[in-house]
Design an enzyme around this catalytic site. Structure first.
Site, PDB file in Angstrom:
ATOM      1  N   ALA A 134       0.839  -1.200   0.000  1.00 51.35           N
ATOM      2  CA  ALA A 134       0.000   0.000   0.000  1.00 51.35           C
ATOM      3  C   ALA A 134       0.872   1.247   0.000  1.00 51.35           C
ATOM      4  O   ALA A 134       1.868   1.318   0.725  1.00 51.35           O
ATOM      5  CB  ALA A 134      -0.913  -0.008   1.214  1.00 51.35           C
ATOM      6  N   PRO A 135       0.523   2.243  -0.816  1.00 52.25           N
ATOM      7  CA  PRO A 135       1.288   3.490  -0.819  1.00 52.25           C
ATOM      8  C   PRO A 135       1.138   4.226   0.506  1.00 52.25           C
ATOM      9  O   PRO A 135       0.187   4.004   1.250  1.00 52.25           O
ATOM     10  CB  PRO A 135       0.658   4.280  -1.972  1.00 52.25           C
ATOM     11  CG  PRO A 135      -0.709   3.708  -2.145  1.00 52.25           C
ATOM     12  CD  PRO A 135      -0.612   2.273  -1.757  1.00 52.25           C
TER      13      PRO A 135
ATOM     14  N   LYS B 181      -4.017  -6.174   6.020  1.00 53.29           N
ATOM     15  CA  LYS B 181      -3.037  -5.810   7.043  1.00 53.29           C
ATOM     16  C   LYS B 181      -2.530  -7.068   7.749  1.00 53.29           C
ATOM     17  O   LYS B 181      -3.323  -7.841   8.295  1.00 53.29           O
ATOM     18  CB  LYS B 181      -3.662  -4.835   8.044  1.00 53.29           C
ATOM     19  CG  LYS B 181      -4.211  -3.570   7.386  1.00 53.29           C
ATOM     20  CD  LYS B 181      -5.050  -2.717   8.337  1.00 53.29           C
ATOM     21  CE  LYS B 181      -4.213  -2.031   9.372  1.00 53.29           C
ATOM     22  NZ  LYS B 181      -5.012  -1.022  10.129  1.00 53.29           N
TER      23      LYS B 181
ATOM     24  N   LEU C  52       4.937   0.592  11.642  1.00 55.53           N
ATOM     25  CA  LEU C  52       5.905  -0.173  12.420  1.00 55.53           C
ATOM     26  C   LEU C  52       5.331  -1.494  12.920  1.00 55.53           C
ATOM     27  O   LEU C  52       6.078  -2.376  13.333  1.00 55.53           O
ATOM     28  CB  LEU C  52       6.384   0.658  13.625  1.00 55.53           C
ATOM     29  CG  LEU C  52       7.081   1.982  13.307  1.00 55.53           C
ATOM     30  CD1 LEU C  52       7.466   2.694  14.605  1.00 55.53           C
ATOM     31  CD2 LEU C  52       8.311   1.747  12.439  1.00 55.53           C
TER      32      LEU C  52
ATOM     33  N   ASP D 135     -14.404  -0.690  10.817  1.00 48.72           N
ATOM     34  CA  ASP D 135     -14.576  -2.100  11.141  1.00 48.72           C
ATOM     35  C   ASP D 135     -13.531  -2.912  10.386  1.00 48.72           C
ATOM     36  O   ASP D 135     -13.049  -2.507   9.318  1.00 48.72           O
ATOM     37  CB  ASP D 135     -15.976  -2.559  10.748  1.00 48.72           C
ATOM     38  CG  ASP D 135     -16.344  -3.911  11.352  1.00 48.72           C
ATOM     39  OD1 ASP D 135     -15.654  -4.343  12.300  1.00 48.72           O
ATOM     40  OD2 ASP D 135     -17.318  -4.525  10.885  1.00 48.72           O
TER      41      ASP D 135
END
EC number: 2.7.11.5
Length: 607
Positions: free
Chosen positions: A328-329, A349, A334, A384
């Site tokens: 993803a740009p 993610k 971290l 969500d």
């Protein structure tokens, strides 16, 4: 090609299927009991009780799945059941669903049980419901006339609308009295006339309302539609507790965009009693054609069904696209590796294996933060997430740089396999999926002065609404917030969130000497959970345009008193009012003092 048996010869297969369906039926019975209890809690104003119901209901599904698995293991040694018997189990299950009122949910429950027993190599349509087997169309024809999916009302004329809405509200049989229902129904009719003008009444002029109220936060919503000629218009009427302690109709929402925000992915799930959920989804899709069935099921608190449908939609999209997953740009996180498929409006993610300084956390702690958000009222300000395990992606669709990034930073989260069709796949062991938004830092960098002003107004409102809901975001950098297609700012990075009531709101102490005053380091003691609002300007106000907008809209943001005020109210048991519409829409503002506000204060706009 299917390899289903021609004969259903196993008694065990039927018994297992019956046990699995019994597990689902218990789940949905409890689900409905919570939704019915929500009405009673709303009537007496038990807001903390409503919040607890919401948390309890979210846990129900996994509890019932676990109970069912334990029963299957104890009584049938489920892990040792042969493949042919499992195929018979599925066929028996389909037969048991023939006249079921929630067949699509029961199929998803079957999948949840099976996939926790068997290896992922069995996750295909021979063994689970990759595709639905039972149609959900027209199930409502078998409903009880006492409580159909929706009721139809016929005002007859513009003059008859007020009496019609009075009858609509009375049919919900709320135990708490209304302050002045005739007055409020008149406001609804007046607002409709103002919205549509002097429209011509067609022979089919009617109002449909779903038979159950939708409960969320401190509001009960009447959800309906107005039909006139060839046109259908959405209609939503929120019911709240007034300062008098009685009920009032707060406004009427007639714009489709308003209803989309009401059902936004950033809001908590509704509690609504549904005998036939698919009929509710069909009704709502008529109002919100841009919303997928997955999104609507999720909004109704049926998040496992929403998750199942989302995955089917995702597989369909993969079949009909050819672009590649890429990193993803934006600024790299971290804690999470984030990747996306440009043609698909979501981000994926994955928690890193290692967290570089200054992050001090663990995988389990990060997952617990995401679960906290799932169970909390998101007040329209937290996205969500859909959580998946063991997701297989075509390796050919992954950009080489993304594969290297995953191998370097999250090697324990991926493995490779070959599909039944002989294609190489990359399996992600655990992933969160969220709606893709424009990162607020990019919005502020690239936006016009007007967009920057709007972004900061929304950012400040978002943080204030979060802390009013007892959520301290932790890392409040702009990169951790996104801007939705409706222009709303939403928080989406949860690894540092805390309850505000667990935080110590502090002011920076005055330096004791010149050395401390000139020091570039922190000279005062900082304990865990200490927060210093006056220091936030250091990383939020670097851009002159941003600073000007902040001082214009939120000068109190850096004052510890504002934060402490919210904490004190939370500790006193206060539950804030959050409504998903502009305060200018409220009858109290549109039609004057005759319309009474909520029992506590002016509600924030959580949209």
């Amino acid at each position: 090609m299917s390899h289903f048996p021609k004969l259903l010869s196993s008694q065990i297969a039927y018994d297992v299927a019956r046990t699995m369906l019994d597990g689902f039926d218990k789940h949905y019975r409890l689900f409905r009991e919570v939704s019915i209890e929500a009405k009673a809690r709303f009537e007496v104003g038990d807001w903390h009780g409503l919040q607890q119901l919401q948390r309890d209901r979210i846990a129900f599904y996994n509890q019932r799945v676990h109970e069912t698995i334990v029963t299957l293991q104890d009584e049938y040694d489920a892990e040792d059941i042969e493949d042919e018997i499992w195929q018979q189990i599925k066929l028996h299950y389909i037969g048991l669903l023939t006249n079921h009122h929630q067949p699509e949910l029961a199929e998803t429950f079957f999948n949840s049980v099976f996939t926790r027993i068997q290896h992922r190599s069995y996750f295909n349509n021979d063994f689970i419901f990759v595709r639905p087997a039972i149609s959900t169309e027209y199930i409502e024809n078998e409903e009880s006339p006492i409580k159909p999916t929706y009721r139809a009302y016929y005002p007859g004329s513009r003059e008859g609308m007020a009496a019609c809405f009075e009858r609509i509200v009375n049919n919900f049989q709320l135990e708490r009295p209304f302050e002045d229902l005739k007055r409020d129904a008149g406001y609804v009719a007046r607002a409709i006339t103002e919205h549509f003008g002097e429209f011509r009444i067609a022979p089919n002029f009617q109002v449909h309302t779903l038979s159950s109220l939708f409960f969320r936060n401190k509001t009960a919503f009447v959800i309906g539609r107005v039909i006139n000629g060839d046109h259908t218009y959405p209609l939503v009427v929120p019911i709240i507790h007034a300062a008098s302690g009685k009920l009032v109709l707060d406004t009427v929402l007639l714009h489709r965009e308003q209803i989309l925000i009401l059902f936004s992915f950033a809001h908590a799930y509704f509690m609504v009693d549904m005998e036939i959920p698919s009929a509710y989804v069909t009704f709502l899709r008529d109002l919100l054609p841009r919303k997928s069935r997955a999104e609507i099921y999720t909004s109704l608190g049926l998040q496992k069904q929403g998750k199942n449908l989302f995955y089917r939609d995702f597989l369909h999209h993969l079949q009909h696209s050819s672009d590649k997953f890429i990193s993803a740009p934006g600024i790299k996180g971290l804690v999470m590796l984030v990747f996306t498929l440009p043609s698909f409006p979501y981000v994926f993610k994955v928690i890193r294996d290692f967290f570089p300084a200054p992050k001090e956390t663990t995988r389990e702690l990060v997952k617990s933060k995401y679960q906290l958000v799932k169970q909390h009222d998101r007040v329209g300000r937290m996205a969500d997430t859909l959580e998946y395990s063991d997701v297989a992606f075509p390796l050919s669709r992954f950009d080489d740089a993304l594969v290297r990034e995953l191998e370097q930073h999250a090697p324990s989260m991926i493995e490779y396999q070959r599909s039944k069709q002989g294609e190489d796949e990359i399996v992600v062991r655990h992933v969160y999926i969220e709606r893709r938004m424009t990162p607020l830092n990019i919005w502020l960098q690239e936006g016009t002065d007007e967009q920057v002003d709007h972004g900061i107004l929304e950012y400040g409102n978002a943080v204030k609404e979060l802390i009013a809901a007892n959520i301290f975001p932790g890392d409040m950098l702009y990169k951790n917030f996104g801007v939705t297609r409706h222009g709303r700012v939403v928080f989406y990075d949860y690894d540092e969130i805390e309850y505000l009531t667990d935080c110590n709101v502090r002011r920076v102490p005055a330096p004791r000497n010149e050395e401390e005053e000139m020091s570039g380091e922190v000279w005062y003691t900082v304990r865990p959970h200490d927060i210093f609002p006056e220091t936030y300007g250091t990383f939020l106000l670097g851009d002159p345009r941003v600073r000007a907008a902040f001082m214009r809209h939120h000068p109190d943001f850096f004052d510890a008193a504002m934060w402490q005020h919210h904490k004190d109210r939370l500790l006193a048991g206060h539950v804030h009012d959050f409504f998903a519409y502009h305060s200018q829409e409220r009858f109290i503002h549109r039609y004057g003092s005759g319309a009474t506000g909520p029992a506590t204060e002016e509600p924030r706009r959580a949209a």
